[in-house]
Design an enzyme around this catalytic site. Structure first.
Site, PDB file in Angstrom:
ATOM      1  CD  GLU A 106     -27.196   5.878 -24.463  1.00 60.36           C
ATOM      2  OE1 GLU A 106     -27.719   4.545 -24.441  1.00 60.36           O
ATOM      3  OE2 GLU A 106     -26.704   5.447 -26.003  1.00 60.36           O
ATOM      4  CG  HIS A 131     -27.997   2.718 -28.114  1.00 62.78           C
ATOM      5  ND1 HIS A 131     -27.365   3.168 -27.106  1.00 62.78           N
ATOM      6  CD2 HIS A 131     -27.842   1.784 -28.525  1.00 62.78           C
ATOM      7  CE1 HIS A 131     -26.703   2.534 -26.756  1.00 62.78           C
ATOM      8  NE2 HIS A 131     -26.768   0.682 -27.860  1.00 62.78           N
TER       9      HIS A 131
END
Length: 317
Positions: free
Chosen positions: A264, A282
């Site tokens: 990420e 997210h």
């Protein structure tokens, strides 16, 4: 006292009412200006002289912790703490706190939104319609289907409530299953393998640790119903993304919804080229209500520890 504040939703101009409480406690606040979680090397120069730390999804490694001899508390903004080296913090005598349950509604609602988006192919149809293509594509109704929840904590229970609203059959696996809750809510408690094998839709709500890393790999996916929908709004490492990509191409998986990734922000993933994949950055906890609740709880935990008051949310006692 000097405090580092890194969550992207707790920066100047955001949740100012909570920052006002923190500013009353300390007039020396340092903020994360990058707009993303911080790496080990980025954290150390910011954190090394701090007394307190409100931590977003930064990588709080042993090296970071050992470089910060003045640090007295790490207050996680959120429930998860897999990116914090808990044992290293404990050895240094640094309490780590979290904010369990405060974002459960937000994350649970997003998980079910991903389920609906995949079942009815909403992003795919939206894209086609916008460019003038009048596509006829058959979706799937959720009524009567089996929803398997892996991790029946606060977030999993929100997803269960949503599934009940769509008249789905509910099954769940949790190593610490609440049998009384299951009986009351007509949820069948099952083993992990039973959920994998029986569910039409699987929603993951697990912490990331050595036991759960890649728990959804080739073997687990091979045991799923052909065309099953899989959604993950917890941590990216729970799913082996290479195995998921293969299963989506072959049709073993009917659709994948991801709010969390192994890397990420994600690099150029082959998953992004598939029409039966729906992704979000997210963002499960990013509602006005949840960010305010998390901010308030994280600030309170930090102030309680630094003021030598009792804090019930220390995870490394």
């Amino acid at each position: 006292m000097k405090i580092l504040v890194t969550p992207t939703s707790l920066q100047p101009g955001k949740n100012e009412s909570v920052l006002g409480i923190l500013r009353t406690f300390s007039d020396d606040l340092i903020f994360n200006t990058s707009g993303r979680p911080l790496t080990e090397d980025e954290l150390i120069p910011l954190l090394k002289d701090c007394d307190g730390y409100i931590a977003g999804l930064d990588f709080v490694t042993e090296k970071v912790i050992q470089s910060c001899s003045k640090l007295k508390v790490i207050s996680r903004y959120g429930a998860g703490y897999d990116r914090v080296d808990i044992e290293a913090a404990k050895k240094m005598g640094i309490p780590v706190t979290n904010t369990p349950g405060v974002n459960a509604q937000a994350v649970g609602e997003l998980a079910f939104a991903l389920i609906l988006s995949i079942a009815r192919k909403i992003p795919y149809l939206d894209t086609k319609t916008r460019v003038g293509k009048w596509v006829r594509s058959t979706g799937m109704e959720l009524k009567g289907k089996t929803l398997g929840i892996i991790g029946l904590g606060a977030i999993g229970k929100v997803v269960a409530t949503c599934g009940q609203g769509f008249h789905m059959n509910l099954i769940a696996y949790d190593p610490y299953i609440d049998n009384a809750y299951c009986k009351e809510q007509n949820i069948k408690a099952c083993s992990f393998d039973e959920v994998i094998q029986q569910a039409d839709v699987i929603s993951l709500h697990l912490p990331l640790n050595e036991q759960t890393r890649h728990i959804i790999g080739r073997n687990a996916i091979a045991g799923m119903k052909p065309g099953a929908i899989l959604v993950n709004t917890s941590r990216g490492g729970i799913i082996d993304e290479d195995a998921a990509f293969e299963a989506l191409q072959s049709g073993r998986l009917g659709g994948l919804g991801l709010d969390a990734f192994e890397t990420e922000p994600p690099e150029d993933s082959p998953l992004f080229g598939l029409d039966n994949v729906v992704v979000t950055p997210h963002t499960g906890a990013h509602t006005k209500e949840a960010t305010l609740n998390m901010a308030s709880s994280a600030v309170k935990n930090l102030i309680d520890v630094l003021s030598n008051r009792e804090c019930p949310y220390i995870v490394n006692k």
